[in-house]
Enzyme design. Structure first.
Site, PDB file in Angstrom:
ATOM      1  N   HIS A   6       0.850  -1.197   0.000  1.00 24.25           N
ATOM      2  CA  HIS A   6       0.000   0.000   0.000  1.00 24.25           C
ATOM      3  C   HIS A   6       0.881   1.240   0.000  1.00 24.25           C
ATOM      4  O   HIS A   6       1.952   1.253   0.615  1.00 24.25           O
ATOM      5  CB  HIS A   6      -0.880   0.037   1.241  1.00 24.25           C
ATOM      6  CG  HIS A   6      -1.841  -1.109   1.359  1.00 24.25           C
ATOM      7  ND1 HIS A   6      -1.507  -2.294   1.969  1.00 24.25           N
ATOM      8  CD2 HIS A   6      -3.129  -1.246   0.937  1.00 24.25           C
ATOM      9  CE1 HIS A   6      -2.547  -3.110   1.925  1.00 24.25           C
ATOM     10  NE2 HIS A   6      -3.537  -2.509   1.300  1.00 24.25           N
ATOM     11  N   ALA A  66     -10.724  -4.577   0.279  1.00 26.08           N
ATOM     12  CA  ALA A  66     -11.741  -4.233   1.263  1.00 26.08           C
ATOM     13  C   ALA A  66     -12.039  -2.753   1.071  1.00 26.08           C
ATOM     14  O   ALA A  66     -11.120  -1.968   0.868  1.00 26.08           O
ATOM     15  CB  ALA A  66     -11.205  -4.487   2.660  1.00 26.08           C
ATOM     16  N   ASN A  78     -17.769  -2.034   5.388  1.00 28.62           N
ATOM     17  CA  ASN A  78     -18.412  -1.113   6.329  1.00 28.62           C
ATOM     18  C   ASN A  78     -19.073  -0.008   5.528  1.00 28.62           C
ATOM     19  O   ASN A  78     -18.753   0.195   4.357  1.00 28.62           O
ATOM     20  CB  ASN A  78     -17.353  -0.505   7.263  1.00 28.62           C
ATOM     21  CG  ASN A  78     -16.228   0.163   6.475  1.00 28.62           C
ATOM     22  OD1 ASN A  78     -15.302  -0.515   6.031  1.00 28.62           O
ATOM     23  ND2 ASN A  78     -16.327   1.451   6.266  1.00 28.62           N
ATOM     24  N   GLU A  98       1.833   2.589   3.451  1.00 27.43           N
ATOM     25  CA  GLU A  98       2.900   1.952   4.224  1.00 27.43           C
ATOM     26  C   GLU A  98       4.221   2.705   4.073  1.00 27.43           C
ATOM     27  O   GLU A  98       5.204   2.391   4.742  1.00 27.43           O
ATOM     28  CB  GLU A  98       3.089   0.509   3.772  1.00 27.43           C
ATOM     29  CG  GLU A  98       1.929  -0.402   4.147  1.00 27.43           C
ATOM     30  CD  GLU A  98       2.074  -1.794   3.550  1.00 27.43           C
ATOM     31  OE1 GLU A  98       2.647  -2.657   4.230  1.00 27.43           O
ATOM     32  OE2 GLU A  98       1.611  -2.003   2.413  1.00 27.43           O
TER      33      GLU A  98
HETATM   34  N1  HPA Z   1     -12.409   3.626   3.737  1.00 33.15           N
HETATM   35  C1  HPA Z   1     -11.226   3.328   3.153  1.00 33.15           C
HETATM   36  N2  HPA Z   1     -10.737   2.105   3.092  1.00 33.15           N
HETATM   37  C2  HPA Z   1     -11.452   1.116   3.612  1.00 33.15           C
HETATM   38  C3  HPA Z   1     -12.693   1.341   4.229  1.00 33.15           C
HETATM   39  C4  HPA Z   1     -13.187   2.673   4.296  1.00 33.15           C
HETATM   40  O1  HPA Z   1     -14.273   2.962   4.827  1.00 33.15           O
HETATM   41  N3  HPA Z   1     -13.137   0.137   4.652  1.00 33.15           N
HETATM   42  C5  HPA Z   1     -12.205  -0.790   4.279  1.00 33.15           C
HETATM   43  N4  HPA Z   1     -11.193  -0.193   3.666  1.00 33.15           N
END
Ligand code: HPA
Length: 268
Positions: free
Chosen positions: A79, A109, A231, A82
């Site tokens: 990333h 994610a 989320n 990092e």
């Molecule tokens: N924002 C950015 N990156 C993420 C999120 C988020 O809400 N959830 C998982 N990775």
């Protein structure tokens, strides 16, 4: 050159195994490479690779035949947050290209910006917005890989978006579809940033994928992007965000995620 060195090193380990599909496994989604692993090389041993520093990310290249296709999986990615240069972040994609990979499946994610998305939904990425403030192709252009000003009109191969939708229907997996917007992280977005993301057309936000997708498209690879919505992004719901909850949601989604990826591999 470091790229040639890296490819030479990997090829020296692989014998006549030639990967044709590359898969970047996102946070909490690395299981596929535990289930299918014919051969693995730690990033620490590969010239030009960095060590991965995020918990939930393993840090190895895994080679396996899945559904009859030779694949190379990144179990853990690099990333930008990092502290790696953006060139280091995309280096493995260039390596994959040189190994013979034609199609890159890039996964992550992400936070849901679209109010219809629920945690553990999977989203087919149809397009992206690069909000990282950096482009991985900045610098001297390697004309042997791609052109100076590459077209980004069809990064996420249309034909494969359709194919993935059809596979979802066949498998009974409900799939969302939308635009992924990349921030650098590592802080999650503020509610105001998420409102901006929505206004300019994003459905999900995250901290990866876009650099790799740009590089793959530049190098003439087909790209399939899958986000695991872990989320509701900040302000979309009233609940706060945590990395633990992100990993939990990825865990909930991982069985259907693996099923989907395996079927995509079979069909492409
Ligand atoms: N924002 C950015 N990156 C993420 C999120 C988020 O809400 N959830 C998982 N990775």
């Amino acid at each position: 050159m470091i790229l040639e060195k890296s490819v030479e090193y990997i090829n020296s380990k692989l014998g006549d195994f030639k990967p044709e599909i590359g898969i970047i496994l996102g946070s909490g989604l690395g299981d596929l490479a535990d289930e299918y692993c014919d051969y693995a090389i730690s990033y620490a041993n590969i010239p030009g690779f960095e060590a991965s520093t995020v918990s939930g990310h393993k840090g190895r290249l895994v080679f396996a035949k899945i559904n009859g296709k030779n694949t190379v999986m990144m179990q853990g990615r690099f990333h930008f947050y990092e502290g790696h240069s953006i060139q280091k972040v995309v280096f493995p994609v260039k390596v994959m290209k040189k190994l013979g990979v034609k199609t890159l499946i890039v996964t992550n994610a992400a936070g849901g910006v679209n109010g219809n998305f629920k945690p553990a939904d999977l989203m087919i990425i149809t397009d992206h917005i690069n909000h990282m403030g950096v482009n991985p192709l900045i610098g001297i252009n390697d004309n042997s890989m791609g052109e100076r000003f590459p077209d980004m009109s069809n990064v996420y191969t249309q034909e494969y978006v359709k194919l993935t939708e059809n596979i979802g229907e066949e498998l009974g997996i409900n799939l969302q579809k939308g635009v992924y917007m990349a921030f650098t992280g590592p802080s999650y977005e503020t509610p105001a940033e998420v409102r901006m993301a929505r206004v300019i057309g994003a459905d999900a936000v995250g901290m990866s994928t876009v650099p790799e997708a740009i590089t793959a498209a530049w190098a003439g690879m087909k790209v399939i992007g899958i986000s695991c919505i872990c989320n509701s992004a900040a302000g979309v719901s009233t609940v706060g965000l945590s990395h633990e909850d992100v990993i939990l949601a990825a865990n909930t989604a991982k069985e259907k995620f693996k099923k989907l990826i395996k079927e995509i591999i079979k069909e492409i």
